[in-house]
Structures are given as C-alpha cells and as structure tokens.
Design a protein around this motif. Structure first.
Motif, PDB file in Angstrom:
ATOM      1  N   GLY A 116     -26.475   7.726 -76.998  1.00  0.00           N
ATOM      2  CA  GLY A 116     -26.170   8.979 -76.310  1.00  0.00           C
ATOM      3  C   GLY A 116     -24.962   9.725 -76.832  1.00  0.00           C
ATOM      4  N   SER A 117     -24.356   9.266 -77.921  1.00  0.00           N
ATOM      5  CA  SER A 117     -23.134   9.920 -78.409  1.00  0.00           C
ATOM      6  C   SER A 117     -23.388  11.353 -78.892  1.00  0.00           C
ATOM      7  N   ARG A 118     -24.631  11.692 -79.216  1.00  0.00           N
ATOM      8  CA  ARG A 118     -24.948  13.062 -79.644  1.00  0.00           C
ATOM      9  C   ARG A 118     -25.540  13.901 -78.506  1.00  0.00           C
ATOM     10  N   CYS A 119     -25.621  13.339 -77.307  1.00  0.00           N
ATOM     11  CA  CYS A 119     -26.207  14.046 -76.166  1.00  0.00           C
ATOM     12  C   CYS A 119     -25.554  15.406 -75.945  1.00  0.00           C
ATOM     13  N   LEU A 120     -26.418  16.397 -75.799  1.00  0.00           N
ATOM     14  CA  LEU A 120     -26.058  17.777 -75.496  1.00  0.00           C
ATOM     15  C   LEU A 120     -25.186  18.408 -76.574  1.00  0.00           C
ATOM     16  N   ASN A 121     -25.094  17.755 -77.737  1.00  0.00           N
ATOM     17  CA  ASN A 121     -24.449  18.346 -78.907  1.00  0.00           C
ATOM     18  C   ASN A 121     -25.522  18.975 -79.783  1.00  0.00           C
ATOM     19  N   ASN A 122     -25.104  19.903 -80.631  1.00  0.00           N
ATOM     20  CA  ASN A 122     -26.046  20.580 -81.511  1.00  0.00           C
ATOM     21  C   ASN A 122     -26.113  19.941 -82.883  1.00  0.00           C
ATOM     22  N   ILE A 123     -27.296  20.042 -83.484  1.00  0.00           N
ATOM     23  CA  ILE A 123     -27.474  19.678 -84.883  1.00  0.00           C
ATOM     24  C   ILE A 123     -28.075  20.896 -85.583  1.00  0.00           C
ATOM     25  N   THR A 124     -27.877  20.971 -86.894  1.00  0.00           N
ATOM     26  CA  THR A 124     -28.483  22.024 -87.700  1.00  0.00           C
ATOM     27  C   THR A 124     -29.600  21.406 -88.524  1.00  0.00           C
ATOM     28  N   ILE A 125     -30.795  21.954 -88.377  1.00  0.00           N
ATOM     29  CA  ILE A 125     -31.983  21.466 -89.078  1.00  0.00           C
ATOM     30  C   ILE A 125     -32.332  22.487 -90.156  1.00  0.00           C
ATOM     31  N   THR A 126     -32.591  21.996 -91.374  1.00  0.00           N
ATOM     32  CA  THR A 126     -32.919  22.879 -92.486  1.00  0.00           C
ATOM     33  C   THR A 126     -34.232  22.450 -93.118  1.00  0.00           C
ATOM     34  N   ALA A 127     -35.114  23.432 -93.318  1.00  0.00           N
ATOM     35  CA  ALA A 127     -36.401  23.204 -93.987  1.00  0.00           C
ATOM     36  C   ALA A 127     -37.042  24.560 -94.240  1.00  0.00           C
ATOM     37  N   ASN A 128     -37.939  24.592 -95.183  1.00  0.00           N
ATOM     38  CA  ASN A 128     -38.739  25.799 -95.389  1.00  0.00           C
ATOM     39  C   ASN A 128     -37.863  27.012 -95.711  1.00  0.00           C
ATOM     40  N   GLY A 129     -36.668  26.767 -96.299  1.00  0.00           N
ATOM     41  CA  GLY A 129     -35.769  27.857 -96.647  1.00  0.00           C
ATOM     42  C   GLY A 129     -35.019  28.460 -95.473  1.00  0.00           C
TER      43      GLY A 129
END
Length: 188
Positions: A116-129
């Motif tokens: 749960g350490s990443r709970c409610l935090n954002n990540i950036t996903i990159t694909a398809n340019g």
C-alpha cells in the motif's frame, strides 16, 4: 594467525550481508510458488474485459515481488473494471471505494503495490507515443487467486499495471486493441 583469519572472514560475511540488505529492491524477482486452479462455481467468474477464469488443476505462478522500479519501468498494461459488479471484484484496497472507469486509476502487481505504499499516489504511464497520469487505488494480487476473494481469476503476473478505460483512452489505443500492451511507468 588463525584467529585473524576467522575475524577477517566474519567481517567479510557481515559486509556482504549488509550490502545485500541495501540492494533488496534491485534483486531479480523470482516466483514464490504456485496455486492450483479450482473450477469456479457457475456464474462466479466475471470475464468482463477478457479476464481469465482459473482452470481446474492448472498451476498458476505467484510472486511476492515485482521487477525493480526505475525511471522507465517496463510493465504490461491490462484492462480492469473498477466499478461495482465489474471484473475488479471488491472495492479498491487503498480506500475501500469503487472508482469510475472514466477516471484514470490503476492496480499494481503486489511487489509494486508494496503493502500500500503507493496508495492514492500517481504514476505516469507511457505507451503509444503518449503519457497519462493515473492514481494507484488497488493491488493486482500476485500472491493469491482462484478463489471468491479474487473473482476466481488467477494471480496477476508480477509486472502488471491493471488500468481503467480512461487510461487506455488517454494513451490513444484503439478500443479493439484494449486488453494487453507493453508500457513503461514511473512514480509521478
């Protein structure tokens, strides 16, 4: 002289153990065991979004870890429903709520979810340019599966980012190609 060699050996072992403890996140992730599939009761495995159901007797690999996180962590994007009665099953682990599929939210494999350490935090996903920012709201369990708590689906692989429709739309993936895509991600 013999006592010096023993002390030097003990010191070397202590240094190696200490160094090993510092490098836990960078280690190779190996399977932690298997789960034997059980046949789901009729109508109990939700196959929305092309989700798989466990097969009687089949062995499924489970993991307690995920590959190390970097500035471009390689992963496999899957499609998940986060609304009530969808293939995501229960409310999200992070906040015990359901989420709209029109909101960019994700579940991470057990190792990346990291208790749960990443709970409610954002990540950036990159694909398809393209890139999209999504909030972590759930765990894609890599340690358990094939039971009612997991909607009779197998455990997740250790490199999964399980995403809402909003993430797929933001990445510009044509609807007919939703379901599985190689991506990279990082903490935002």
């Amino acid at each position: 002289m013999e006592s010096f060699g023993l002390k030097a050996s003990l010191i070397l072992v202590a240094i190696l153990l200490f160094a090993d403890c510092l490098n836990v996140e960078g280690q190779i992730c190996r399977p932690s065991g298997t789960i034997r599939g059980k046949k789901p009761p009729p109508g109990k495995c939700n196959q929305d979004n092309d989700s798989d159901c466990c097969k009687e007797g089949q062995l499924y690999t489970k993991y307690k870890c995920s590959p190390p996180v970097s500035s471009h962590t390689k992963a496999y994007l899957t499609l998940n429903g986060f609304e009530k009665k969808e293939d995501g099953g229960a409310p999200s682990e992070c906040d015990n709520h359901y989420h709209s599929d029109d909101t960019p939210v994700v579940a991470l494999s057990t190792g990346w979810y990291n208790k749960g350490s990443r709970c409610l935090n954002n990540i950036t996903i990159t694909a398809n340019g393209r890139s999209v920012v999504a909030m972590v709201v759930d765990e894609c369990d890599s340690t358990m599966g094939c039971d009612s708590d997991h909607d009779y689906q197998p455990p997740c692989r250790n490199n999964i980012v399980d995403a809402s429709r909003a993430v797929w739309k933001a990445l510009g993936v044509p609807h007919g190609q939703w379901g599985g895509l190689d991506i990279t991600w990082t903490d935002a």
